[in-house]
Design a protein around this motif. Structure first.
Motif: not given
Length: 132
Positions: A94-100, A108-118, A127-129
């Motif tokens: 995917l070119g870009l995946f956003h939390l919506h 601010q939840r670490p599990d979401l940010l880690e899943a995006l970074e992974s 890219r993530i956003g």
């Protein structure tokens, strides 16, 4: 200059397959290179997957919700949403995946940010956003 198209209308049930294809074709003819969709836009991801197969465009989608039976706004929902979107769109990356449109405490939840970074480290998303 890159032009983009918000694809919410592609998921509208009142738009038949022929009309949806014509909209995407018209966008491509005028130079649109970015297509923005979301899980919550109905058939939009699936239609884009059929209409843009093997095209050199950037696809942006959104998620964090709507992947049954996974609980919304969890790392598992992000991972499942990215996989579902890649499948629907027929792309490896995917070119870009956003939390919506999630609240700040979710961002601010670490599990979401880690899943995006992974997903980014694995090359599943470029890219993530956040969109909201």
């Amino acid at each position: 200059m890159k032009l983009g198209l918000g694809c919410g209308a592609l998921g509208d049930a009142r738009l038949d397959e022929r009309q949806a294809a014509a909209l995407v074709d018209a966008a491509l003819r005028v130079g649109v290179k970015v297509f923005d969709t979301a899980r919550s836009y109905g058939e939009s991801e699936g239609r884009l997957g059929r209409f843009l197969h093997q095209r050199a465009v950037t696809i942006s989608t959104k998620g964090g919700y709507g992947v049954e039976p996974v609980r919304e706004w969890t790392g598992a929902a992000i991972t499942a949403g990215i996989e579902r979107a890649r499948h629907e769109l027929g792309v490896d990356r995917l070119g870009l995946f956003h939390l919506h449109s999630c609240p700040l405490e979710v961002l601010q939840r670490p599990d979401l940010l880690e899943a995006l970074e992974s997903a980014k480290r694995q090359g599943l998303v470029e890219r993530i956003g956040y969109a909201g």
